[in-house]
Design an enzyme around this catalytic site. Structure first.
Site, mmCIF file in Angstrom:
data_model
loop_
_atom_site.group_PDB
_atom_site.id
_atom_site.type_symbol
_atom_site.label_atom_id
_atom_site.label_comp_id
_atom_site.label_asym_id
_atom_site.label_seq_id
_atom_site.Cartn_x
_atom_site.Cartn_y
_atom_site.Cartn_z
ATOM 1 N N GLU A 197 0.848 -1.194 0.000
ATOM 2 C CA GLU A 197 0.000 0.000 0.000
ATOM 3 C C GLU A 197 0.884 1.245 0.000
ATOM 4 O O GLU A 197 0.622 2.212 -0.719
ATOM 5 C CB GLU A 197 -0.928 0.030 1.222
ATOM 6 C CG GLU A 197 -2.092 -0.944 1.163
ATOM 7 C CD GLU A 197 -1.741 -2.352 1.614
ATOM 8 O OE1 GLU A 197 -0.551 -2.614 1.942
ATOM 9 O OE2 GLU A 197 -2.649 -3.214 1.635
ATOM 10 N N GLU A 316 -16.591 2.709 -11.406
ATOM 11 C CA GLU A 316 -16.785 1.736 -12.493
ATOM 12 C C GLU A 316 -17.562 0.574 -11.919
ATOM 13 O O GLU A 316 -17.148 -0.022 -10.922
ATOM 14 C CB GLU A 316 -15.423 1.246 -13.036
ATOM 15 C CG GLU A 316 -15.583 0.168 -14.109
ATOM 16 C CD GLU A 316 -14.272 -0.519 -14.511
ATOM 17 O OE1 GLU A 316 -13.252 0.178 -14.695
ATOM 18 O OE2 GLU A 316 -14.290 -1.756 -14.639
#
Ligand SMILES: *[C@@H]1O[C@H](CO)[C@@H](O)[C@H](O)[C@H]1NC(C)=O
Ligand SMILES: *[C@@H]1O[C@H](CO)[C@@H](O)[C@H](O)[C@H]1NC(C)=O
Ligand SMILES: *[C@@H]1O[C@H](CO)[C@@H](O)[C@H](O)[C@H]1NC(C)=O
Ligand SMILES: *[C@@H]1O[C@H](CO)[C@@H](O)[C@H](O)[C@H]1NC(C)=O
Ligand SMILES: *[C@@H]1O[C@H](CO)[C@@H](O)[C@H](O)[C@H]1NC(C)=O
Ligand SMILES: *[C@@H]1O[C@H](CO)[C@@H](O)[C@H](O)[C@H]1NC(C)=O
Ligand SMILES: *[C@@H]1O[C@H](CO)[C@@H](O)[C@H](O)[C@H]1NC(C)=O
Ligand SMILES: *[C@@H]1O[C@H](CO)[C@@H](O)[C@H](O)[C@H]1NC(C)=O
Ligand SMILES: *[C@@H]1O[C@H](CO)[C@@H](O)[C@H](O)[C@H]1NC(C)=O
Ligand SMILES: *[C@@H]1O[C@H](CO)[C@@H](O)[C@H](O)[C@H]1NC(C)=O
Ligand SMILES: *[C@@H]1O[C@H](CO)[C@@H](O)[C@H](O)[C@H]1NC(C)=O
Ligand SMILES: *[C@@H]1O[C@H](CO)[C@@H](O)[C@H](O)[C@H]1NC(C)=O
Length: 532
Positions: A197, A316
């Protein structure tokens, strides 16, 4: 079948064909169980990067059909859908200044048959940002490619895209599509297993700062604090190889330039075993299970004060990943799924959603160009998009509330505008396959009762209809067709569909509405003038 929802707290019982259940009460004023006000335009789209020129056309050949379908939604929800230009091919695209046309794509079937894996864009790609008036865009920059050449390619596009989006066309930027799959994707691994991350955040910050420096040279006003905004992190899911919460903890918003927390979602895969229309899409329980993790994400982020003032959106999404399944994603049943999913999402705090589109994609709302595989035209999911836009009509303070029902094949929602009950809807999700049904038998329906607040004189009724859940044509909204063949996508009222229905509100303030299997109905309340 007739189901009467009695106006009492009676426990569910069944007497012959008549089923008694708890009533659906509607409060006049919004309660805390509704979602927050949606961001307009709530009904928005994401267009696969390499297919944007098909959808939008170019300066000499603008795609008027696509523009008409977007204008139809603007006329309803008040604002044209925002268009995110991105997806897997955003992270494949490299810039070729010598290319004389928009796209040079090479499909590698082992990666995907639906879009190119090797992709070059030329300067004319950016013309596609000029063809739709009054439209705002999110441009997706490539983060996936990981060499120094690709960084140069990325920065070379900045002057072109910023000029193309000047004059109010820019909504936000995006840098990278689904980076939580970079270490694992079957379409190509682009980061090493030890990319964390923190590695993602550092790279995102470094590249977004370079983009800003490039903007400062080419389009200085776009580099100003108030204009330089992103959607991020655009993860494929909440449990892939990068954790979204940790990403925010590790400083994704260090530069305070993330406007919207964007995530992606699908109900399942197009070729996943066991996926069916009734079991996967026309299934409210499956939709609730699919949306609820996003509510949890919001809760966790809020508890840690990580995304305060950064609304959650779905940048999306669509029915089934891998571009949808024929017979499912392109059928009217998928339009009903889209209504249920998008209204449930709004009721749970997802404040905008972009349905993903691409040429020849099975789940597309429309096919923008004629190809060997697919007829140019308006597809059933578009009609579901129209219904969603109708539910969020009314400006900047529209809230959607879920009205829980007992069956997994039905869903109901109320819309509150400026805190006042304005409309409500029922989606009947019982699969009605008209080719499998006895043509002489009446299509079954369910009758719902709503207890309205006082002061409502009448209720007008609009229906989303098709011959059945498996229909791929002949869909109507309130008697209108948006089909290309009729008027290039402009609404055309058909003469053979009943419209102008009103439902009587009885003296006790109860309204009954009959909803055929595999259809949806929207009821708009007319305040005042009634006896109730
Ligand atoms: C870039 O475009 C030119 C002109 O079409 C072509 O000759 C060249 O091979 C292209 N480069 C790449 C890397 O595709
Ligand atoms: C514009 O679009 C048309 C139709 O797709 C195409 O033939 C033409 O090559 C495009 N122009 C450019 C500069 O890409
Ligand atoms: C298009 O891309 C392919 C694959 O990279 C390449 O071989 C070809 O030369 C390119 N064509 C042009 C005109 O750029
Ligand atoms: C790019 O990613 C690949 C796959 O993980 C890796 O082998 C390569 O070392 C990376 N290159 C750079 C410059 O990070
Ligand atoms: C990740 O692994 C590569 C070798 O694949 C190594 O060069 C690099 O230093 C490692 N990065 C970190 C942050 O450990
Ligand atoms: C609906 O979805 C739920 C949750 O995935 C599942 O348990 C149930 O079996 C599904 N219903 C049908 C009819 O397949
Ligand atoms: C909620 O999100 C947290 C943080 O991502 C996760 O650890 C937890 O398992 C999630 N809970 C549910 C019920 O999804
Ligand atoms: C939460 O974060 C915001 C924005 O970073 C900050 O202004 C605010 O002070 C924080 N609140 C708390 C309680 O930490
Ligand atoms: C409840 O679902 C079953 C199928 O799972 C269906 O046969 C029945 O008609 C549904 N009832 C209502 C009221 O939707
Ligand atoms: C609907 O019926 C048709 C014709 O019998 C059949 O081919 C199709 O598979 C059915 N659709 C679904 C979703 O079951
Ligand atoms: C729908 O059903 C009507 C009446 O049976 C029929 O005339 C019409 O052709 C059907 N439409 C489609 C698209 O199948
Ligand atoms: C209604 O008319 C349209 C256009 O003429 C036709 O395509 C459609 O099949 C008709 N629908 C029904 C239900 O008969």
């Amino acid at each position: 079948m007739r189901v009467i929802l009695f106006l009492s707290l009676a426990v569910a019982t069944a007497i012959g064909a008549v089923i008694e259940r708890s009533p659906i009460y509607l409060n006049k004023e919004v309660s805390s169980s509704a979602g927050p006000a949606v961001l307009q335009p709530y009904m928005s789209y994401s267009i696969e990067f390499c297919y944007f020129p098909d959808y939008a056309g170019n300066k000499s050949n603008p795609n008027q059909f696509s523009n008409q379908l977007l204008d139809n939604l603007a006329a309803i929800q008040g604002t044209k859908p925002y268009i995110r230009v991105g997806g897997n091919t955003q992270d494949y695209a490299l810039y070729n200044a010598s290319l004389e046309y928009a796209i040079n794509g090479t499909i590698i079937p082992s990666k995907s048959e639906d879009y190119p894996y090797i992709l070059y864009i030329g300067p004319s790609f950016f013309e596609s940002y000029s063809t739709w008036p009054d439209t705002k865009f999110i441009h997706g920059y490539n983060l996936g490619k990981n060499g120094s050449d690709s960084l140069k390619s990325l920065l070379d596009t900045v002057p072109l895209v910023c000029k193309a989006l000047q004059g109010g066309k820019l909504a936000y930027w995006e840098l990278g599509n689904e980076p939580d799959l970079y270490k694992t994707s079957s379409q190509g691994i682009v980061r090493p297993a030890n990319w964390t991350e923190q590695g993602y955040v550092d790279e995102w910050l470094s590249k977004s700062r370079k983009i800003r420096a490039a903007l400062a040279k080419s389009c200085p006003e776009m580099a100003a604090d108030e204009n330089y905004k992103y959607i991020a992190p655009s993860f494929a899911g909440l449990r892939n190889s990068l954790d979204p919460v940790k990403t925010w903890e590790d400083g994704l918003d260090s530069d305070k330039n993330i406007a919207l927390n964007s995530e992606h979602d699908y109900m399942g895969g197009a070729t996943q075993p066991g996926v069916t229309l009734q079991g996967t899409l026309m299934n409210h329980t499956a939709t609730v299970n699919n949306v609820n993790p996003f509510k949890n994400l919001s809760r966790v982020l809020a508890a840690k004060n990580l995304t305060t003032d950064i609304p959650l959106i779905l940048g999306e999404h669509n029915s089934l990943y891998n571009e949808g399944a024929p017979g499912l994603s392109n059928a009217f049943g998928a339009a009903l799924w889209g209504i249920d999913w998008n209204l449930y999402a709004a009721s749970q705090g997802i404040q905008r959603q972009h349905m993903h589109q691409g040429t020849d994609y099975r789940y597309a709302s429309w096919q923008p160009v004629q190809t060997e595989k697919t007829t140019l035209g308006t597809k059933p999911p578009y009609y579901g998009n129209i219904f969603v836009a109708e539910m969020v009509r009314g400006g900047s303070n529209v809230q959607i509330m879920n009205l829980p029902l007992s069956n997994e094949t039905e869903a109901a929602y109320a819309a509150y505008v400026n805190g006042q009950l304005t409309r409500f809807a029922v989606v009947n999700l019982v699969e009605y396959n008209y080719t499998d049904s006895d043509p002489t038998a009446t299509r079954p329906s369910v009758s719902y009762s709503f207890q309205l607040p006082s002061g409502i004189g009448s209720v007008s009724v609009q229906r989303l209809m098709a011959n059945g859940s498996n229909s791929i044509s002949g869909i109507t909204w309130d008697g209108y067709s948006y089909n290309y063949e009729l008027a290039g996508g402009k609404p055309v009222r058909l003469s053979n569909v009943t419209v102008g229905e009103t439902a009587r509100v009885d003296k006790d303030g109860v309204v009954n509405i009959n909803v055929p299997y595999s259809s949806a109905v929207l009821l708009t309340v007319n305040h005042g003038g009634g006896s109730a």
